[in-house]
Scaffold this motif. Sequence first.
Motif, PDB file in Angstrom:
ATOM      1  N   LEU A  16      -1.780   2.280  -1.700  1.00  0.00           N
ATOM      2  CA  LEU A  16      -3.216   1.809  -2.221  1.00  0.00           C
ATOM      3  C   LEU A  16      -3.533   2.666  -3.545  1.00  0.00           C
ATOM      4  N   LEU A 153      -8.169   5.143  -8.259  1.00  0.00           N
ATOM      5  CA  LEU A 153      -8.498   4.048  -7.623  1.00  0.00           C
ATOM      6  C   LEU A 153      -9.636   3.462  -7.662  1.00  0.00           C
ATOM      7  N   LEU A 253      -2.361  -3.710  -5.683  1.00  0.00           N
ATOM      8  CA  LEU A 253      -2.396  -2.996  -4.563  1.00  0.00           C
ATOM      9  C   LEU A 253      -1.372  -3.266  -3.638  1.00  0.00           C
ATOM     10  N   VAL A 257       1.378  -0.403  -2.194  1.00  0.00           N
ATOM     11  CA  VAL A 257       1.815  -0.256  -0.947  1.00  0.00           C
ATOM     12  C   VAL A 257       3.130  -0.507  -0.586  1.00  0.00           C
TER      13      VAL A 257
END
Length: 292
Positions: A16, A153, A253, A257
């Motif tokens: 993330l 992030l 995202l 991942v």
Amino acid sequence: MRKVRAMFLSTLVIGLVLGGTYALIALGLTIQYGIARIMNLAYGEITIAGAFFVLMLVSAMGLSPILGLILVVPLGFAISWLVYGVVLHPLVKRATHGGQLEIDSILVTFGLMFLAQGLFTMFFGSEFKGYNWLQVPVNLLGAKIAAGRMLGLVIAVLIGGGLWIAMQRTRWGVNLRAVANHPEFAPLVGIDRDRAARMAFGLGGGIAAAGGAVLSMYQPFTAIDGGFLTMKALVIVIMGGVGNLGGALMAGLLIGVVEAFVSYAIDPGLTLAATYAIFLGVLLWRPKGLFA
């Protein structure tokens, strides 16, 4: 079982955080292409320019990268605004249809990409550059993440959320969406299509520079990394749906991942292959994007 769960959460968090940076970089490209209809292959060079700008502020003047981030956004906007006006606007004026504009813009920005890479290499060299900042590990759900990555992030989410709200809730955003959805009808309601396109191109450049500033906070980079970043952003834009800010965030995202789990479970060398495998699947079965 507890060890497996902790490893799963750790890999998820790492993915993330990585995807947040990808999403931030891709936001500018989805705005540029979605509104101005220009495929900017030199987009990643603005990102690398932003990274070098912050590096110089930190190394030569001892300033905070956060201050560098604040300063680099208007600089990226101004450079992109100028590039559109001097180089790309003549292409827009002479294009008889959207397909011609896309082809011409690809050829021109492809040349700009190599020009920028040559200048970066001449001034900064070809070796990896970077600086240490916020490398203190932060424990999040059992995963130890560098504070700089966590900040990346947070910045990506704030910028993405702010842009989405501006596009949905302000007259300025409605005008840009009108040009993106029905450019031929925009002048009928008093919207200057060329001005909106130039604004979108400049805004995309500002976001690209912000992505470079964030990238420099935790990861070394080179003068020729711009091409890789452009391709990564392009994959995310197409996966998220052209012009879809929320889709770009989600796709970024998702890519982060996937790369994190492939790196952990299979082989780090296959992360890029996994990304393009997903991209190929989207082109075959969801050509308008996963979140169109």
